[in-house]
Write an enzyme that holds these catalytic residues in place. Structure first.
Site, PDB file in Angstrom:
ATOM      1  N   TYR A 135      -2.289   4.195  -6.284  1.00 20.67           N
ATOM      2  CA  TYR A 135      -3.485   4.935  -5.775  1.00 20.67           C
ATOM      3  C   TYR A 135      -4.005   5.951  -7.080  1.00 20.67           C
ATOM      4  O   TYR A 135      -4.587   6.866  -6.514  1.00 20.67           O
ATOM      5  CB  TYR A 135      -3.375   5.629  -4.559  1.00 20.67           C
ATOM      6  CG  TYR A 135      -3.473   4.436  -3.248  1.00 20.67           C
ATOM      7  CD1 TYR A 135      -4.316   4.295  -2.605  1.00 20.67           C
ATOM      8  CD2 TYR A 135      -2.052   3.888  -3.112  1.00 20.67           C
ATOM      9  CE1 TYR A 135      -4.393   3.296  -1.617  1.00 20.67           C
ATOM     10  CE2 TYR A 135      -2.151   2.669  -2.400  1.00 20.67           C
ATOM     11  CZ  TYR A 135      -3.371   2.592  -1.374  1.00 20.67           C
ATOM     12  OH  TYR A 135      -3.058   1.453  -0.434  1.00 20.67           O
ATOM     13  N   HIS A 168      -3.189  -4.479   2.308  1.00 23.46           N
ATOM     14  CA  HIS A 168      -4.493  -3.776   2.418  1.00 23.46           C
ATOM     15  C   HIS A 168      -4.787  -2.938   3.635  1.00 23.46           C
ATOM     16  O   HIS A 168      -5.657  -2.027   3.582  1.00 23.46           O
ATOM     17  CB  HIS A 168      -5.292  -5.231   2.361  1.00 23.46           C
ATOM     18  CG  HIS A 168      -6.759  -5.010   1.657  1.00 23.46           C
ATOM     19  ND1 HIS A 168      -7.180  -3.997   0.696  1.00 23.46           N
ATOM     20  CD2 HIS A 168      -8.039  -5.464   2.079  1.00 23.46           C
ATOM     21  CE1 HIS A 168      -8.476  -3.999   0.357  1.00 23.46           C
ATOM     22  NE2 HIS A 168      -9.005  -5.018   1.333  1.00 23.46           N
ATOM     23  N   ASN A 170      -6.436  -4.083  -4.681  1.00 24.06           N
ATOM     24  CA  ASN A 170      -7.639  -3.715  -5.071  1.00 24.06           C
ATOM     25  C   ASN A 170      -7.715  -2.398  -5.938  1.00 24.06           C
ATOM     26  O   ASN A 170      -8.396  -2.089  -6.634  1.00 24.06           O
ATOM     27  CB  ASN A 170      -8.505  -3.565  -3.916  1.00 24.06           C
ATOM     28  CG  ASN A 170      -8.111  -2.647  -2.904  1.00 24.06           C
ATOM     29  OD1 ASN A 170      -6.998  -2.951  -2.187  1.00 24.06           O
ATOM     30  ND2 ASN A 170      -8.843  -1.504  -2.622  1.00 24.06           N
ATOM     31  N   ASP A 227      -1.524  -2.673  -4.236  1.00 22.26           N
ATOM     32  CA  ASP A 227      -1.825  -1.256  -3.720  1.00 22.26           C
ATOM     33  C   ASP A 227      -0.665  -0.486  -4.301  1.00 22.26           C
ATOM     34  O   ASP A 227       0.037   0.257  -3.227  1.00 22.26           O
ATOM     35  CB  ASP A 227      -2.513  -0.820  -2.434  1.00 22.26           C
ATOM     36  CG  ASP A 227      -3.792  -1.400  -2.630  1.00 22.26           C
ATOM     37  OD1 ASP A 227      -4.377  -1.920  -3.605  1.00 22.26           O
ATOM     38  OD2 ASP A 227      -4.522  -1.133  -1.658  1.00 22.26           O
ATOM     39  N   HIS A 245     -11.816  -3.645   6.561  1.00 14.17           N
ATOM     40  CA  HIS A 245     -11.596  -5.181   5.736  1.00 14.17           C
ATOM     41  C   HIS A 245     -11.666  -6.162   6.516  1.00 14.17           C
ATOM     42  O   HIS A 245     -11.105  -7.278   6.411  1.00 14.17           O
ATOM     43  CB  HIS A 245     -10.475  -4.996   4.931  1.00 14.17           C
ATOM     44  CG  HIS A 245     -10.289  -3.787   3.962  1.00 14.17           C
ATOM     45  ND1 HIS A 245     -11.000  -3.459   3.265  1.00 14.17           N
ATOM     46  CD2 HIS A 245      -9.204  -2.497   4.173  1.00 14.17           C
ATOM     47  CE1 HIS A 245     -10.677  -2.506   2.349  1.00 14.17           C
ATOM     48  NE2 HIS A 245      -9.642  -1.717   3.158  1.00 14.17           N
ATOM     49  N   HIS A 248      -2.594  -9.930  -1.288  1.00 13.83           N
ATOM     50  CA  HIS A 248      -2.922  -8.409  -0.981  1.00 13.83           C
ATOM     51  C   HIS A 248      -3.869  -8.493   0.317  1.00 13.83           C
ATOM     52  O   HIS A 248      -3.425  -7.938   1.361  1.00 13.83           O
ATOM     53  CB  HIS A 248      -3.527  -7.702  -1.948  1.00 13.83           C
ATOM     54  CG  HIS A 248      -3.897  -6.310  -1.434  1.00 13.83           C
ATOM     55  ND1 HIS A 248      -2.837  -5.327  -1.201  1.00 13.83           N
ATOM     56  CD2 HIS A 248      -4.922  -5.395  -1.507  1.00 13.83           C
ATOM     57  CE1 HIS A 248      -3.234  -4.213  -0.786  1.00 13.83           C
ATOM     58  NE2 HIS A 248      -4.595  -4.202  -1.261  1.00 13.83           N
ATOM     59  N   HIS A 260      -3.942  -0.683   6.395  1.00 16.18           N
ATOM     60  CA  HIS A 260      -3.053   0.411   6.304  1.00 16.18           C
ATOM     61  C   HIS A 260      -2.458   0.700   8.020  1.00 16.18           C
ATOM     62  O   HIS A 260      -2.679   1.629   8.581  1.00 16.18           O
ATOM     63  CB  HIS A 260      -3.596   1.873   5.897  1.00 16.18           C
ATOM     64  CG  HIS A 260      -4.136   1.679   4.567  1.00 16.18           C
ATOM     65  ND1 HIS A 260      -5.026   2.485   4.167  1.00 16.18           N
ATOM     66  CD2 HIS A 260      -3.925   0.859   3.541  1.00 16.18           C
ATOM     67  CE1 HIS A 260      -5.331   2.141   2.855  1.00 16.18           C
ATOM     68  NE2 HIS A 260      -4.632   1.143   2.722  1.00 16.18           N
ATOM     69  N   ASP A 269       0.901  -1.227   0.048  1.00 17.33           N
ATOM     70  CA  ASP A 269       0.193   0.009   0.019  1.00 17.33           C
ATOM     71  C   ASP A 269       0.951   1.235   0.031  1.00 17.33           C
ATOM     72  O   ASP A 269       0.824   2.114   0.641  1.00 17.33           O
ATOM     73  CB  ASP A 269      -0.795   0.098   1.435  1.00 17.33           C
ATOM     74  CG  ASP A 269      -1.731  -1.288   1.308  1.00 17.33           C
ATOM     75  OD1 ASP A 269      -2.974  -1.038   0.897  1.00 17.33           O
ATOM     76  OD2 ASP A 269      -1.157  -2.474   1.284  1.00 17.33           O
TER      77      ASP A 269
END
Length: 539
Positions: A224, A396, A277, A221, A369, A359, A398, A194
């Site tokens: 972004y 995924h 995602n 990720d 999530h 992920h 954070h 991420d």
């Protein structure tokens, strides 16, 4: 001098760990710890603007930029990738012709004499939106060249481009992975997820460079770019700021900005990526993951995979398996069949360590999530457990979290250690709430991911959380969790011992946020052992 017998070596390593004050998984499950959250750290999750010199185009014409290295399936080959020509964005775009620029790499072990040459392929991808007022995008020419016949643990120099224009890069270098074997490992492997392109990202990458990794594992990720409209307007929360857009838009130039920013690192440190995602990026014709699949090179063909979503590779005595959570993984899916074949092909006498990455995590205690990937877990956990996977990396969420050894939500000395490192620095900021805190347990029907589909999470049927969807305290399988940006370093010492260290961005380069020796016990945990039904404690 003769090396010590394996049992003696393990005893010496255990003694050294004890003397250094570093815990190991041999100590048994760690009591759950939650580090206090420092609210001042929520700042600086601001994207670099397009005026920042680190993301601006600094080459002319068809000179190479966004140069990167990726590993192949084994030590004797790597991929070199780059972009030539500038992207186009507007209501009407005319793609560049990849045939107009050659894909050539000169390389060798002497910087002043690059004896070898390899040619590759090139492509242009488009991100198109069939709605009035939206801007379409066409990329520069993306080149991928496969260098083969390389020697293990060797420093190679290379230069890429098209000498006929002429449009060649500067000379860069990379080091190949060690020859596979039980005593042959990279020195340091950086792991991050991420990442994004914020000021926090710049700190993360600076810290990674200081640790001098042999390669970088990025668990999804990436840029972004999908937090932006096609006109370049961005937000921390797309659905909050742009709830009525005809399609989830993206601003594809953020991919180019990211490639430019990352080039100083990944032009010399190989990077292996798996999709997240934020790489879905749906466009006209329901096409998805186009930027992700076009911009990165993957060893899919070399490892028998037919997809950029899942693949495997060796790094010395470690076999890495990268899995796709956003493509079919059920028992009849191509990914599942490939995974069975790949796991069956692993020789643990040559690659003792088995590491998996994807992920969305299975074992996360954060509210964000929570239990989102339960269907993937139901399908694949038994297979990974019986195959003796040692370590799993996810993103995924954070924040940072490390589990105890766990299988089927139960402490198990033969289960993998799961580590979530979705704290690379992205714009959406950190996750700070835990599902086990009062009022934070989500309603079960809200937990599935719309894109992944399926609903497999239900109340636990045994253990401290029996009859509930969430624990009412930090679960026993959660060893340590903290909401801070950072990255991790994996150092495999031998066929049974590996040191995991997590570094926080707010600390100095040498301060440690979390550290543990992860110890394999192959005598205790035979491969392909019988597993209990998944439903015994989870469903």
């Amino acid at each position: 001098m003769a090396s010590a017998p394996p049992r003696v070596a393990i005893a010496l390593a255990l003694l050294a760990a004890a003397q250094a004050g570093i815990p190991s998984t041999l100590d048994g499950p760690s009591p759950p710890v939650t580090a206090p959250f420092d609210a001042s750290l929520r700042g600086n999750a601001v994207d670099l603007p397009d005026t920042d010199p680190r993301v601006r185009r600094r080459v002319a014409g068809f000179e190479p930029e966004q140069i990167s290295v990726a590993l192949s399936a084994d030590y004797d080959s790597v991929w070199i990738s780059w972009v030539t020509g500038n992207y186009q964005i507007g209501s009407s775009v005319i793609p560049l012709d990849p045939k107009t620029v050659a894909s050539i790499v000169y390389y060798g072990i002497e910087k002043d004499l690059l004896r070898d040459q390899a040619r590759g392929t090139s492509l242009v991808y488009n991100q198109l939106y069939p709605f009035e007022g939206l801007q379409n995008y066409s990329s520069g020419i993306i080149h991928h060249v496969h260098l083969q016949g390389l020697k293990p643990s060797t420093l190679y120099y290379y230069q890429c481009g098209d000498p006929s224009i002429p449009a060649m890069s500067n000379i860069y270098h990379f080091r190949t992975m060690p020859f596979p074997g039980p005593q042959s490992y990279p020195n340091r492997i950086a792991v991050v997820g991420d990442l994004g392109l914020t000021y926090n990202t710049t700190t993360t990458v600076r810290h990674i460079k200081k640790n001098r990794p042999d390669f970088l594992l990025l668990v999804g990720d990436v840029t972004y770019a999908n937090l932006y409209l096609t006109n370049g307007t961005g937000s921390d929360c797309y659905s909050c700021s742009f709830p009525k857009t005809s399609i989830h838009e993206t601003y594809q130039p953020r991919w180019d900005y990211w490639g430019r920013f990352m080039q100083p690192l990944v032009s010399e440190v190989p990077m292996m990526v798996v999709e997240g995602n934020h790489e879905i990026e749906k466009q006209a014709g329901n096409r998805t993951f186009v930027a992700y699949s076009s911009r990165f090179a993957f060893p899919s063909e070399e490892c028998g995979s037919s997809s950029t979503f899942y693949y495997s590779f060796n790094a010395g005595g470690i076999h890495f398996i990268m899995l796709g959570a956003y493509i079919a993984y059920n028992f009849s899916a191509d990914q599942y069949k490939w995974l069975v074949r790949d796991l069956a092909s692993v020789d643990r006498s040559i690659t003792p360590w088995l590491v998996a990455a994807w992920h969305p995590p299975w074992y996360s205690t954060y509210k964000a999530h929570y239990r989102e990937a339960e269907c993937m877990m139901v399908t694949l956990e038994d297979l990974l457990y019986s195959s003796g996977v040692d370590l799993v990396f996810n993103g995924h969420i954070h924040a940072y979290e490390r589990s105890n050894r766990v299988y089927n939500y139960t402490l198990d000395p033969c289960g993998p250690v799961y580590i979530t490192v979705g704290d690379g620095g992205n714009r959406e900021k950190m996750a700070v709430e835990h599902a086990d805190e009062p009022g934070n347990c989500p309603e079960p029907s809200t937990t599935p991911d719309d894109y992944m589909g399926g609903f497999c999470a239900a109340n636990f049927t045994s253990g401290p959380a029996a009859g509930k969807f969430c624990w009412d305290r930090q679960p026993d399988y959660s060893a340590f969790r903290e909401s801070s940006f950072g990255h991790g370093i994996l150092e495999v010492k031998n066929e049974t011992w590996a040191l995991w260290t997590w570094y926080r961005n707010q600390d100095s380069y040498t301060d440690v946020g979390d550290q543990i020796f992860i110890v394999r016990q192959p005598d205790l945990c035979p491969l392909h052992q019988e597993v209990t039904s998944y439903s015994s404690s989870a469903l």
